[in-house]
Design an enzyme around this catalytic site. Structure first.
Site, PDB file in Angstrom:
ATOM      1  N   ASP A 147     -44.735  18.471  52.376  1.00 48.46           N
ATOM      2  CA  ASP A 147     -43.598  17.736  53.888  1.00 48.46           C
ATOM      3  C   ASP A 147     -43.336  16.241  53.743  1.00 48.46           C
ATOM      4  O   ASP A 147     -43.467  16.161  54.289  1.00 48.46           O
ATOM      5  CB  ASP A 147     -44.224  18.374  54.462  1.00 48.46           C
ATOM      6  CG  ASP A 147     -45.109  19.853  55.146  1.00 48.46           C
ATOM      7  OD1 ASP A 147     -43.587  20.725  54.330  1.00 48.46           O
ATOM      8  OD2 ASP A 147     -45.797  20.495  55.412  1.00 48.46           O
ATOM      9  N   GLU A 152     -36.401  25.856  59.420  1.00 49.03           N
ATOM     10  CA  GLU A 152     -37.605  24.391  59.670  1.00 49.03           C
ATOM     11  C   GLU A 152     -36.853  23.373  58.752  1.00 49.03           C
ATOM     12  O   GLU A 152     -36.285  22.834  57.825  1.00 49.03           O
ATOM     13  CB  GLU A 152     -38.921  24.881  59.250  1.00 49.03           C
ATOM     14  CG  GLU A 152     -39.396  25.107  57.715  1.00 49.03           C
ATOM     15  CD  GLU A 152     -40.306  25.924  57.315  1.00 49.03           C
ATOM     16  OE1 GLU A 152     -40.743  26.369  58.136  1.00 49.03           O
ATOM     17  OE2 GLU A 152     -40.960  25.674  55.636  1.00 49.03           O
TER      18      GLU A 152
HETATM   19  C1  6LW Z   1     -44.320  22.509  57.768  1.00 52.73           C
HETATM   20  C2  6LW Z   1     -42.932  23.730  57.351  1.00 52.73           C
HETATM   21  C3  6LW Z   1     -43.279  23.709  55.932  1.00 52.73           C
HETATM   22  O1  6LW Z   1     -44.625  22.625  58.571  1.00 52.73           O
HETATM   23  O2  6LW Z   1     -44.563  24.332  55.637  1.00 52.73           O
HETATM   24  O3  6LW Z   1     -42.328  23.539  53.809  1.00 52.73           O
HETATM   25  C4  6LW Z   1     -45.116  23.690  57.132  1.00 52.73           C
HETATM   26  N1  6LW Z   1     -42.430  23.775  54.951  1.00 52.73           N
HETATM   27  O4  6LW Z   1     -42.076  22.629  57.287  1.00 52.73           O
HETATM   28  C5  6LW Z   1     -46.272  23.286  56.647  1.00 52.73           C
HETATM   29  O5  6LW Z   1     -46.061  22.113  55.852  1.00 52.73           O
END
Ligand code: 6LW
Length: 499
Positions: free
Chosen positions: A16, A175
């Site tokens: 991340d 996300e």
């Molecule tokens: C994070 C989300 C993700 O919140 O994994 O790869 C989750 N993306 O954005 C946990 O790291």
């Protein structure tokens, strides 16, 4: 000097990633879940060579991980770093057993100190902050879709009700929203497709931070799903403009190893890719292990000594402990030149083991540590994926014992007599034909030769087996008393040992 660079730019468990530039310097942060200290912060002058300058969440008053005992992959998810109004801002989520807690901290100096946390009354994850030309502060976050609202950035108070905004092309888990202004146009970039093999990056553009949004016709404009690329699960990206006006993407990816299926054992790592703007959209050709074009900026060798002698007054910022600060369970003062670990009854299967470790950053590595067992019932070296998946080589009484925990299976793999009071324990990861690696557990005898106590298929310490978001951490542990470590040596193995 070559114009090429190699990926990952931050190998090992560095997921991340988020990046910002201030003048000639770039700063980068990554997630730490249930490890303390939280959110390592790195500095670079060329986006390729990163030096850790500290940890953003370096004291208990900023973060409570006590309420994350339900799952090792809870805790700190997905930080964003930005620079605004002369200050650095880091915003993130603490996923607890009782819901998600979003907060930000700020600092004048990115090496710290950072402020205590300012809570935000939103749930969800992957928060980010962006400011428009009038200084309004826009909060975006993810909650099975992307939401936005404005906040008062001095108090964290919400100024509007969060409302749904552009959330991609309909793939799983939109996300990681990030908002940018480029050439007078606003962009909302997100990840979708889930953070595993379907992970992807999509983007939309509009006239202002609230849209209206027009999705990029080639969305998702980056994904390695269903390809032969050695780097997989590419997503969770952030963009940065370099000093010469070129654009770059920092993102997470994994390097699975083995035949079908492949396993990744180092967790999600941080990669760098060049970006071109074509017809007002960012284009990333590919995320490759070797990239022929380097970002501008001087090359700065990263001084990351492989050996920790434990001679200084404080631990290097790379050391991690589970749900507690390393200094809550260890001391460098008690026996100068040694790291003393205080074990209680908690084993490596418990939420708060007496374990201090560092990320495994290379597929093939060699680790040694000198142990004096002291009063501990058991102490040694462990390779930890999480509390349900770990291999260890430890001293128990006058025996050296190799053990594995894989889910609900706990096995002793070998026991040999301990040769001396002080012992150099050994962990090595070696190549494997069908899996990610072979994990070798042993010790060095009085002649300095490696005595192998057990060899294990490394796939069981992979994210594919455990689920969740973590990568391997290798370190020292103690149970039921005190143990001391004189030094800890970690090195990459470039010419594999095949003995
Ligand atoms: C994070 C989300 C993700 O919140 O994994 O790869 C989750 N993306 O954005 C946990 O790291």
């Amino acid at each position: 000097m070559t114009d090429a660079y190699t990926n990952p730019v931050l190998p090992g468990f560095h997921p991340d990633p988020s990046v910002c530039r201030v003048g000639d310097d770039y700063y980068l942060v990554t997630s730490t879940f249930t490890y303390f200290p939280g959110v390592p912060i790195f500095r670079s002058r060329n986006l390729v060579d990163w030096t850790q300058i500290g940890n953003v969440l370096d004291r208990p008053s900023q973060l409570d991980l006590d309420d994350t005992r339900g799952w090792a992959s809870m805790g700190v998810w997905a930080p964003t770093i930005r620079h605004h109004d002369g200050r650095f801002w880091m915003i993130t989520t603490n996923q607890t057993d009782h819901g998600s807690k979003n907060f930000f901290v700020t600092a004048d100096d990115p090496a710290g100190p950072w402020t205590d946390s300012v809570p935000l009354a939103v749930d969800g994850c992957d928060p980010e902050l962006a400011w428009d030309v009038d200084g309004a502060c826009w909060l975006h976050f993810s909650k099975f879709g992307i939401y936005r609202c404005r906040i008062d950035d001095s108090t964290g108070a919400l100024l509007d009700e969060p409302e749904a905004t552009w959330s991609g092309t309909g793939l799983q888990y939109p996300e990681s929203p990030h908002l940018y202004e480029h050439d007078g146009v606003w962009y909302l970039m997100i990840a979708e497709g889930g953070t595993h093999s379907g992970h992807a990056v999509s983007i939309a553009r509009g006239p202002g931070p609230a849209g209206p949004w027009e999705g990029c016709p080639t969305n998702p404009f980056l994904s390695h799903r269903s390809t032969n690329q050695p780097i997989q699960n590419t997503g969770h990206a952030d963009l940065v403009e370099a000093t010469d006006g070129s654009w770059w993407m920092i993102l997470l990816g994994v390097r699975p190893r083995g035949l079908s299926p492949a396993f990744h054992v180092l967790g999600r790592e941080t990669f760098l890719a060049p970006v071109e703007w074509i017809d007002g959209w960012p284009v990333v050709d590919e995320v490759a292990l070797t990239v022929e074009r380097r970002p501008p900026g001087p090359v700065e060798p990263v001084s990351d000594a492989a050996r920790d002698e434990f001679d200084g007054p404080i631990l290097h910022p790379r050391w991690l402990a589970v749900r507690r600060f390393p200094d809550a369970i260890s001391s460098l003062e008690e026996r100068p030149g040694w790291l003393t670990l205080h074990g209680d009854d908690a084993t490596l299967d418990a939420p708060t083991p007496a374990f201090v470790g560092r990320r495994q950053q290379h597929h093939l590595c060699r680790v040694r540590a000198r142990l004096e067992i002291g009063t501990a019932r058991e102490a040694g070296l462990a390779v930890l994926l999480d509390d349900t998946a770990h291999y260890e080589i430890g001293v128990v009484g006058d025996q050296v014992v190799a053990r594995a925990r894989i889910g609900s299976l706990q096995v002793v793999l070998g026991e040999v007599e301990r040769p001396a009071a002080s012992i150099d324990l050994a962990v090595e990861t070696r190549p494997s034909l069908f899996g990610p690696d072979i994990v070798v557990l042993g010790f060095e005898d009085v002649r300095g030769d490696l005595q192998i106590v057990a060899e294990l298929d490394g796939r069981y310490l992979s994210t594919e087996v455990t689920g969740g978001f973590l990568g391997r951490v290798i370190g020292m542990y103690a149970v039921g008393g005190t143990a001391a470590f004189d030094w800890f040596d970690y090195e990459e193995v470039t010419a594999p040992i095949t003995a």
